[in-house]
Scaffold this motif. Sequence first.
Motif, short mmCIF file in Angstrom:
data_model
loop_
_atom_site.label_atom_id
_atom_site.label_comp_id
_atom_site.label_asym_id
_atom_site.label_seq_id
_atom_site.Cartn_x
_atom_site.Cartn_y
_atom_site.Cartn_z
N MET A 1 0.84 -1.19 0.00
CA MET A 1 0.00 0.00 0.00
C MET A 1 0.88 1.24 0.00
SD MET A 1 -3.07 1.12 2.59
CE MET A 1 -4.15 -0.23 2.22
N ASN A 2 0.35 2.31 -0.50
CA ASN A 2 1.00 3.61 -0.64
C ASN A 2 2.13 3.57 -1.66
OD1 ASN A 2 1.36 6.33 -0.33
ND2 ASN A 2 2.33 6.22 1.65
N THR A 3 1.82 3.01 -2.80
CA THR A 3 2.75 2.96 -3.92
C THR A 3 3.20 4.36 -4.32
OG1 THR A 3 1.64 0.97 -4.69
CG2 THR A 3 3.02 2.11 -6.29
N LEU A 4 2.36 5.34 -4.10
CA LEU A 4 2.66 6.73 -4.48
C LEU A 4 3.60 7.42 -3.50
CD1 LEU A 4 -0.94 7.79 -5.54
CD2 LEU A 4 0.98 7.24 -7.04
N HIS A 5 3.81 6.81 -2.35
CA HIS A 5 4.69 7.37 -1.31
C HIS A 5 4.25 8.77 -0.87
CE1 HIS A 5 7.29 3.96 -1.93
NE2 HIS A 5 7.32 4.23 -3.21
N HIS A 30 1.37 1.80 7.08
CA HIS A 30 1.30 1.91 5.62
C HIS A 30 2.05 3.14 5.09
CE1 HIS A 30 -2.06 -0.80 6.62
NE2 HIS A 30 -1.64 -1.42 5.53
N ASP A 31 2.87 3.73 5.95
CA ASP A 31 3.68 4.90 5.56
C ASP A 31 2.84 6.04 4.98
OD1 ASP A 31 6.14 3.79 6.41
OD2 ASP A 31 6.26 2.64 4.54
N ILE A 115 -3.86 4.10 -9.11
CA ILE A 115 -2.87 3.51 -8.21
C ILE A 115 -3.45 3.36 -6.80
CG2 ILE A 115 -0.62 3.88 -7.12
CD1 ILE A 115 0.21 5.25 -9.84
N ALA A 118 -5.84 0.43 -6.68
CA ALA A 118 -5.15 -0.85 -6.54
C ALA A 118 -4.57 -1.01 -5.14
CB ALA A 118 -4.05 -0.96 -7.59
N ASP A 119 -3.96 0.05 -4.61
CA ASP A 119 -3.35 -0.02 -3.27
C ASP A 119 -4.37 -0.39 -2.19
OD1 ASP A 119 -0.81 0.60 -4.15
OD2 ASP A 119 -0.81 2.66 -3.38
N ASP A 121 -6.99 -2.23 -2.60
CA ASP A 121 -7.63 -3.49 -2.98
C ASP A 121 -8.97 -3.29 -3.69
OD1 ASP A 121 -7.46 -6.24 -3.24
OD2 ASP A 121 -8.49 -6.62 -1.34
#
Length: 167
Positions: A1-5, A30-31, A115, A118-119, A121
């Motif tokens: 999760m948090n692909t975008l940072h 999940h940052d 994104i 998807a993160d 779900d």
Amino acid sequence: MNTLHISLPYEYVVSHVSLTWSDILFALEHDLMAKNAAVKYAYDVIEKEEKPTQTVLALTWVNNEEEIDFYLNELTNQIVEQEDNTSQKKFLYLLLNWVFEHKEQFSDPLQMVEIIYADFDYPEEISNFVRYMPSSEHRLNSVEASIERLFNNWAIYLRTAKIKISK
């Protein structure tokens, strides 16, 4: 999760939703927020509660991230687990709201939505503004009109999610 940072500022989060220790734990796991959000929240709890726990008081004095983790685990172990994924819904809303408010800073904000979709779900509640998802609405004559509709659906989601989260 948090692909975008994306790390949401504590002040932004508390200006949009009310937090719990479970929310803080979810965000840190999940940052989605910086570790010092737990310390800032501890200060807020001390301001609001007449008799905060020793753990909350101790959290305001931490010097490193391991100590934050230790005290946060103690605090969340005392809480009954939320059954309805409230924390996840709050941070889904917060991320989507953040991107929407800052959409001019992104070359393709709708890709950011994809994104996040998807993160988290693939939550059904946002599928009507995910670009690649089929629409149950009538077909529009131009790409521009379709994109405008996606942004309108996104804005509607943000308004309704804010109301649901506030309850």
